[in-house]
Motif scaffolding. Structure first.
Motif, PDB file in Angstrom:
ATOM      1  N   ILE A 212      -3.363   9.455  -7.398  1.00  0.00           N
ATOM      2  CA  ILE A 212      -4.187   8.241  -7.364  1.00  0.00           C
ATOM      3  C   ILE A 212      -3.841   7.417  -6.121  1.00  0.00           C
ATOM      4  N   HIS A 213      -4.851   7.067  -5.349  1.00  0.00           N
ATOM      5  CA  HIS A 213      -4.589   6.301  -4.133  1.00  0.00           C
ATOM      6  C   HIS A 213      -5.823   5.535  -3.683  1.00  0.00           C
ATOM      7  N   VAL A 214      -5.612   4.639  -2.735  1.00  0.00           N
ATOM      8  CA  VAL A 214      -6.685   3.935  -2.025  1.00  0.00           C
ATOM      9  C   VAL A 214      -6.484   4.246  -0.552  1.00  0.00           C
ATOM     10  N   ASP A 215      -7.568   4.527   0.169  1.00  0.00           N
ATOM     11  CA  ASP A 215      -7.436   4.758   1.611  1.00  0.00           C
ATOM     12  C   ASP A 215      -7.633   3.430   2.318  1.00  0.00           C
ATOM     13  N   ARG A 216      -6.506   2.774   2.631  1.00  0.00           N
ATOM     14  CA  ARG A 216      -6.636   1.459   3.256  1.00  0.00           C
ATOM     15  C   ARG A 216      -5.941   1.372   4.601  1.00  0.00           C
ATOM     16  N   ASN A 268      -9.716   2.898  -6.082  1.00  0.00           N
ATOM     17  CA  ASN A 268      -8.757   3.938  -6.431  1.00  0.00           C
ATOM     18  C   ASN A 268      -9.494   5.247  -6.722  1.00  0.00           C
ATOM     19  N   HIS A 269      -8.901   6.330  -6.285  1.00  0.00           N
ATOM     20  CA  HIS A 269      -9.492   7.632  -6.620  1.00  0.00           C
ATOM     21  C   HIS A 269      -8.417   8.709  -6.612  1.00  0.00           C
ATOM     22  N   ALA A 270      -8.768   9.850  -7.177  1.00  0.00           N
ATOM     23  CA  ALA A 270      -7.808  10.951  -7.299  1.00  0.00           C
ATOM     24  C   ALA A 270      -8.541  12.233  -7.656  1.00  0.00           C
ATOM     25  N   VAL A 325     -13.303  12.159   6.749  1.00  0.00           N
ATOM     26  CA  VAL A 325     -13.468  11.661   8.112  1.00  0.00           C
ATOM     27  C   VAL A 325     -13.489  10.139   8.078  1.00  0.00           C
ATOM     28  N   ARG A 326     -12.717   9.547   8.959  1.00  0.00           N
ATOM     29  CA  ARG A 326     -12.554   8.090   8.970  1.00  0.00           C
ATOM     30  C   ARG A 326     -12.744   7.503  10.359  1.00  0.00           C
ATOM     31  N   GLN A 327     -13.317   6.312  10.416  1.00  0.00           N
ATOM     32  CA  GLN A 327     -13.245   5.502  11.628  1.00  0.00           C
ATOM     33  C   GLN A 327     -12.053   4.575  11.435  1.00  0.00           C
ATOM     34  N   ALA A 357       2.844  10.432  -3.583  1.00  0.00           N
ATOM     35  CA  ALA A 357       2.307  11.626  -4.257  1.00  0.00           C
ATOM     36  C   ALA A 357       0.842  11.860  -3.908  1.00  0.00           C
ATOM     37  N   LYS A 358       0.391  11.218  -2.835  1.00  0.00           N
ATOM     38  CA  LYS A 358      -1.031  11.205  -2.526  1.00  0.00           C
ATOM     39  C   LYS A 358      -1.588  12.588  -2.175  1.00  0.00           C
ATOM     40  N   ARG A 359      -0.846  13.349  -1.413  1.00  0.00           N
ATOM     41  CA  ARG A 359      -1.380  14.628  -0.940  1.00  0.00           C
ATOM     42  C   ARG A 359      -1.362  15.688  -2.021  1.00  0.00           C
TER      43      ARG A 359
HETATM   44 MN    MN Z   1      -8.860   9.319  -0.515  1.00  0.00          MN
END
Ligand code: MN
Ligand code: OGA
Length: 366
Positions: A212-216, A268-270, A325-327, A357-359
């Motif tokens: 579980i994580h947030v991409d911030r 949050n997503h996972a 893919v991120r900017q 534990a994100k990856r």
């Molecule tokens: Mn993500």
């Protein structure tokens, strides 16, 4: 009178291509009802009628739009909608699968194996794995190939897992084909000036999970995060801004593109589970169509050779590949302007105990 008769009645023009021929056929003023037999009519009970095309019903997620929300948009409830797919138009997923395995896994891109191995060994994961993967079924108890030990690759601004930041001095050129794909998808979602600057590629085995994580860590959260999935399906959990909100579970199938933008950008997503296809076939149908002939002359996707696809297909039998893919920087923003924002960003991470534990989890052995 059959359609073919009328078609033949049109005087063929020299060097006329198939498209133009049919264009002229439907344009002609003396077009009769009998000539419409091959026009797919999605409004019909069985839309395919006499046409050679295979039309299939495409399932919709009935529960993801409430009757009330649909009604407010002037739409029927989703259970009354009909969605169709056309066989033979699966998009060219093979190119992206091959790029993830053969090209993007190469230096100067960074991967999880770099930590345990010297650069000569991680130089060419594809080259070291292709023999093992081609003969996959022959020896079930063979050693794991390096590609099967690959868990992540970073592109562009290489994400630093330890301090959860991107930085100016850890940058290598972002793959132009993936940048182009991303630009088109972002534009279709209303983000005209999206710049692909960082990528995280996830390589899941059947027992891999993504915590579980947030991409911030990206500096501009007004830009979308694009996520492309290939191979085996997965259950994706989309939660709220806080961890105590009950998440929504959804399938992520091969070819699905998830765009996290606006409110959902920081949710949050996972991925708790990779689920091999239910239908018992080892690869989703959309990957079975080679379609290389149908690629336009100026296509950025190259046809995937039979030998290369053999390796990819064997790999994907027990794997899911996901490209995100991120900017990173705001349009026109510079790394010099970044100082203040880094400080406020890192304070965000303090209460995020799960980020380690994100990856996708590595096998204990690797
Ligand atoms: Mn993500
Ligand atoms: C990520 C991510 C989701 C997926 O890489 O940040 O959330 O579907 N990936 O693999």
């Amino acid at each position: 009178m059959g359609t073919m008769g009328k078609m033949a009645a049109l005087v063929a023009e020299p060097r006329e291509d198939a498209f133009r021929k049919l264009f002229r056929f439907y344009r002609q003023s003396r077009l009769g009802t009998a000539d419409l037999g091959e026009v797919i009519d999605f409004a019909q009970a069985s839309p395919a009628r006499d046409s050679g095309h295979k039309v299939f019903r495409s399932p919709l997620s009935v529960s993801s739009v409430s009757e009330q929300d649909a009604c407010r948009a002037g739409l029927q409830p989703v259970h009354k909608w009909k969605a169709y797919g056309l066989e033979g138009y699966p998009g060219y997923q093979r190119h992206w699968v091959k790029q993830c395995l053969k090209l993007y896994s190469r230096k100067p891109n960074v991967c999880n194996l770099d930590k345990h191995m010297v650069s000569e060994e991680t130089q060419d994961l594809w080259g070291q794995s292709q023999e093992l993967l081609r003969n996959k079924d022959l020896n079930k108890k063979r050693p794991r190939s390096l590609l099967e030990k690959l868990r992540w690759v970073t592109l562009g601004y290489h994400y630093n897992w330890d301090n959860k930041t991107y930085s100016a001095d850890r940058y290598t050129p972002f793959p132009p084909d993936l940048a182009y794909l991303s630009k088109q998808v972002a534009a279709a979602c209303g983000f005209q000036d999206f710049q692909a600057e960082a990528g995280i590629l996830n390589y899941y085995r059947l027992d891999s999970t993504l915590g579980i994580h947030v991409d911030r860590s990206e500096l501009d959260h007004t830009k979308p995060l694009l996520s492309f999935s290939f191979g085996q399906s997965a259950i994706f959990l989309l939660g709220g801004l806080k961890r105590d909100e009950v998440p929504t579970a959804m399938f992520m199938h091969s070819g699905d593109i998830m765009v996290m933008s606006g409110f959902s950008r920081l949710l949050n997503h996972a991925v708790p589970r990779v689920l091999p296809n239910f239908d018992g076939t080892s690869l989703p149908r959309c990957l079975e169509v080679p379609l290389a002939d149908a690629l336009p002359a100026d296509s950025i996707a190259e046809p995937c050779s039979v030998e290369d696809w053999q390796v990819c297909a064997n790999y994907l039998q027990t794997a899911r590949v996901n490209m995100t893919v991120r900017q990173v920087l705001a349009t026109g923003q510079d790394w010099e302007d970044k100082e203040t924002e880094t400080t406020s960003e890192s304070s965000y991470h303090l209460d995020d105990e799960n980020n380690e534990a994100k990856r996708p989890r590595l096998n204990p052995s690797s």
